[in-house]
Design a protein around this motif. Structure first.
Motif, PDB file in Angstrom:
ATOM      1  N   LEU A   1       0.829  -1.207   0.000  1.00  0.00           N
ATOM      2  CA  LEU A   1       0.000   0.000   0.000  1.00  0.00           C
ATOM      3  C   LEU A   1       0.860   1.252   0.000  1.00  0.00           C
ATOM      4  N   PHE A   2       1.963   1.187   0.717  1.00  0.00           N
ATOM      5  CA  PHE A   2       2.873   2.337   0.742  1.00  0.00           C
ATOM      6  C   PHE A   2       3.415   2.625  -0.642  1.00  0.00           C
ATOM      7  N   SER A   3       3.645   1.582  -1.425  1.00  0.00           N
ATOM      8  CA  SER A   3       4.414   1.755  -2.657  1.00  0.00           C
ATOM      9  C   SER A   3       3.534   1.984  -3.881  1.00  0.00           C
ATOM     10  N   GLN A   4       2.333   2.505  -3.662  1.00  0.00           N
ATOM     11  CA  GLN A   4       1.437   2.759  -4.793  1.00  0.00           C
ATOM     12  C   GLN A   4       1.740   4.122  -5.407  1.00  0.00           C
ATOM     13  N   GLU A   5       2.884   4.191  -6.135  1.00  0.00           N
ATOM     14  CA  GLU A   5       3.297   5.489  -6.663  1.00  0.00           C
ATOM     15  C   GLU A   5       2.313   6.028  -7.680  1.00  0.00           C
TER      16      GLU A   5
END
Lengths: 490, 369
Positions: free
Chosen positions: B62-66
């Motif tokens: 979820l953090f890495s949903q650029e």
């Protein structure tokens, strides 16, 4: 020979007692031919004291057959004084045909004396300062000059009283209540004048201990009548007690331990002819261990409760801060209410901690010290036995020496020896009497102690349970008040 | 077979309210959580087992949903610290109230985490959530690409950014408020934990006292001794009741207000991190603006591009952030209300039960001859 009804007993002139209490005829023996003028019977009569309903007086009289008795069951008409026939209780009570006071069976509910120790007041200053306590007594016992009165006493007065009672009664087998604990730290703090919470707690702890000490002392039927006790309770001025060092409970413990050591060091072990004493001694050893464990357990509980109170107060503060910084109005209000509720609960925790302490911890501490007194009394019995045995051995030696002297024919020394023997015989008899008396006293005392123990514990437990119920009911009130506040957040 | 995580967003196939962490199983040093969720189609229930690594996998994804614009403005539901069997003192302190007992509170916190992610308007759409809840293979075994929110490097750049003045009054107020509130919430949670731990100590002490009383049983047949034994036995029962009461009070505290305060504290931290990310972006934006102004004509166009990109991103982030903050404020009020109401109701019930029990004991003692 049967008794005819019709006339009242002539024995109405009883000292100090009112006519209101009925005389009961307990038993009569068969008529005996003791008097040439006629047959007489031995009657055992009992009368209840009007001051303390459970105190009864019994005596035996010889009466001729012309004395008639009216037998009636209660309720009885006011005059003439009715006499009812009761069945005798214990056979061993009838061994004496003399005036004998009987111990009450379960008297504490109607024990009509109430002592309170209150109003601690600091007198003087510096290292000579001391705390004066007001001792208030309310009673209807006729021993006392008035029904309500009070005196001022200081701690050393209590110690002085205990020391006097100990010197009079311990060695003949009476379990006297131990004196309240001394505390150098507490005393110094108080003298120096620190008015902080710990010194207030110390004073309160001491006040409570003094009250319990006095109540225990006066509940003892023998001690209640002791002149030193009466003087302590009634006289406005008391001579200053000196050398109260030795009789603190630590001092008493030292004394008992020394006596116990002395007994153990003796090569002659006591021939215990009475298994009761052996069992009871073991029983008190066990009880001592258990009580100490319980006491330690309660002290730990008290400690935790105090901690809970501190933590609750801290949480209340942080909840208040949350409420203050909160923007949402209803939530802010609810949080502030939460802080208030927690503060109130903190107070409940403190009260509960006090309850744990003053009810249980002090009760157990008192009994730990009482057991020390009980053990002391048992040890005194052994010492008494030892004294008796020593006299007997000495007598034996002297008799042998006398026999030798007779053989060697030394008339002047012989007379001296005979005198000494006579003296020793008296001593031996006294020693035996003392031993029997202390054994009898200890039996009575132990029985009284065990009954009182049950009553004491029950009373404290009931008080404790009442406080528990009350705490929960308070909590219910607080939660009931808070719930709508919490629900109102939206 | 491990499913490929594609970036296509999907809607969740399970009923969010039915997501439950039913059990935690100790397996040596690892804790495995059993998660259940009902299919929306009504055809059954998914049962999956997940370790902490799996939860972390989900979070990292979820953090890495650029590709999601403004993702940095999202307040990410906070994942509790990793729980371990025989945890070190430091970990236990970090866990706070979640570390108590046999992980019941911890499970509830993990459950809340999953539910909040699933219910999030942006995060819930990520395929990783579906996989996490339904795949029979634990997804957390693969190492994920490095997430762009490497807090550590941000922390090193410093507190100086944290204090950077905002251009928007709304956000400045929110940052100031959050600063105060994070501290308060953390303190409140810690102090509440102290209260609960002391209550547990009291329960243990009552148990000891109760046991010690039962050892006071007299051997003889002396009626007075028997009376005393009776008293001791009954008193031991009383203290067992007290123990039960205190234990109940502590459990109520943990399961309602304790969890609530803990979540509040961690969520405030999550908001803090979001605001910080935005502030960092603001600093970055102001840097690009200055660069664009100072740029030589050769570089000017490029700098302007960079500046425009930064501005767009910052606006997206601010937009998302505003929504998130509104949602967050509403959600936390509701959560705290629920916690307070449940707490009050449970304690009220416990108090009534205890009052009854103590009363019974009291009557029994009064009736004792």
């Amino acid at each position: 020979m049967s008794w005819r009804t019709g006339r009242t007993c002539s024995r109405n002139r009883l000292p100090l007692w009112s006519q209101a209490q009925p005389v009961c005829l307990l038993k009569t023996s068969a008529p005996t031919q003791t008097d040439p003028n006629g047959t007489r019977c031995l009657m055992t009569i009992q009368r209840t004291c009007s001051q303390r309903p459970q105190r009864r007086f019994r005596w035996t009289v010889q009466r001729g057959t012309s004395c008639c008795l009216m037998a009636r069951r209660p309720p009885s008409p006011p005059s003439p004084p009715p006499i009812s026939i009761l069945t005798p209780r214990h056979d061993d009570m009838f061994t004496h045909s003399s005036f004998d006071e009987i111990e009450e069976e379960k008297g504490d509910d109607s024990f009509d004396m109430h002592i309170s120790v209150s109003d601690p007041e600091k007198v003087g200053d510096g290292m000579n300062a001391y705390m004066a306590y007001k001792v208030s007594i309310k009673t209807s016992i006729s021993l006392f000059k008035s029904q309500e009165f009070s005196v001022k006493r200081r701690f050393s007065d209590f110690l002085g009283l205990h020391s006097k009672l100990a010197s009079k009664y311990l060695h003949i087998g009476y379990i006297i209540p131990p004196a309240p604990e001394k505390s150098i730290v507490g005393m110094t703090k108080m003298k120096v004048g620190k008015e902080d919470q710990s010194s207030n707690e110390f004073v309160e702890k001491r006040r409570s201990a003094l009250e319990r000490y006095l109540m225990r002392t006066v509940k003892h039927p023998i001690l209640l009548k002791d002149p030193d006790v009466l003087q302590f309770l009634e006289s406005s001025e008391l001579p200053r007690a000196v050398s109260t060092q030795a009789l603190s409970s630590a001092g008493l413990l030292r004394m008992v331990n020394k006596a116990a050591e002395a007994v153990n060091k003796m090569t002659i072990k006591m021939n215990e002819s009475d298994a009761w004493f052996e069992e009871k001694q073991q029983h008190f050893e066990n009880l001592d261990v258990q009580l100490r464990k319980l006491h330690a357990s309660v002290e730990s509980l008290v400690c935790h409760r105090k901690e809970l109170s501190v933590n609750t107060a801290q949480f209340a503060k942080s909840a208040a801060m949350l409420g203050n910084s909160e923007d949402h109005t209803a939530l802010s209000r609810a949080l502030s209410q939460l802080a208030e509720v927690e503060e109130k609960i903190d107070q409940l925790h403190q009260d509960q901690a006090n309850g744990d302490f003053y009810l249980f911890s002090e009760l157990l501490g008192d009994y730990v010290r009482l057991i020390i007194a009980v053990k002391g009394v048992f040890d005194h019995r052994i010492k008494t036995w030892q004294k008796w045995q020593d006299s007997q051995m000495l007598l034996q030696k002297k008799r042998e020496a006398e026999a030798k002297m007779q053989f060697n024919n030394k008339p002047d020394k012989l007379q001296q020896a005979k005198d000494e023997i006579k003296e020793l015989e008296g001593k031996v008899e006294q020693g035996e009497r003392d031993f029997e008396q202390i054994s009898k006293t200890i039996r009575k005392e132990v029985s009284r102690f065990e009954k009182e123990r049950v009553t004491d514990f029950k009373a404290i437990i009931i008080k404790y349970l009442e406080s528990l119920v009350q705490t929960q009911q308070q909590l219910i009130k607080y939660w009931d008040a808070f719930l709508p506040e919490a629900k109102a957040i939206s | 077979m491990m499913e490929e995580v594609n970036e296509v967003t999907s809607t969740l196939s399970v009923d969010i309210q039915s997501i439950k962490v039913t059990e935690v199983v100790k397996d040596g040093h690892t804790l495995t959580f059993l998660i259940e969720s009902e299919k929306l189609s009504g055809t059954g229930v998914y049962h999956v087992d997940r370790t902490y690594d799996d939860f972390e996998w989900l979070q990292q994804h979820l953090f890495s949903q650029e590709e999601v614009s403004g993702i940095q403005g999202v307040i990410f539901p906070p994942l509790p610290v990793k729980a371990q069997v025989n945890a070190s003192a430091k970990v236990i302190k970090q866990l706070g109230i979640l570390g108590l007992g046999e992980w019941q509170a911890y499970c509830k916190a993990m459950e809340t985490f999953v539910r909040q992610i699933a219910a999030h308007s942006i995060l819930g759409k990520n395929n990783a959530v579906e996989i996490f809840l339904t795949s029979s293979d634990p997804p957390g075994r693969h190492r994920v690409r490095k997430n762009i929110f490497n807090r550590l490097s941000q922390a090193m750049e410093g507190m100086r950014k944290e204090g950077h003045k905002d251009v928007d009054e709304f956000f400045q107020t929110e940052r100031d408020h959050n600063l105060v509130f994070t501290g308060c919430a953390k303190t409140a949670a810690e102090r509440f934990l102290d209260v609960v731990q002391t209550e547990q100590k009291i329960a243990v002490a009552c148990g000891h006292f109760s046991t010690a009383l039962r050892l006071c049983v007299e051997q003889g047949e002396d009626p007075d001794e028997l009376d005393f034994t009776k008293v001791c036995v009954k008193l031991s029962e009383v203290f067992e009741s007290i123990q039960k009461n205190v234990t109940s009070v502590a459990e109520n505290n943990v399961s309602t207000l304790g969890l609530g305060l803990d979540l509040e504290s961690r969520y405030q931290e999550a908001e803090k991190e979001m605001l910080y990310r935005r502030t960092c972006k603001l600093v970055e934006l102001e840097t690009t603006r200055r660069n664009a102004e100072k740029a030589k004509p050769v570089k000017k166009a490029a700098m302007e591009e960079v500046k425009k990109a930064a501005e767009t991103e910052f606006d997206h982030i601010s937009g998302v952030a505003k929504e998130e903050i509104a949602r967050f404020q509403a959600a936390r009020v509701k959560m705290l209300q629920q916690a307070l109401v449940q707490w009050c109701e449970k304690q009220l019930l416990t108090a009534k039960e205890s009052a009854d029990q103590f009363n019974q004991h009291l009557q029994a003692f009064r009736g004792m001859a």
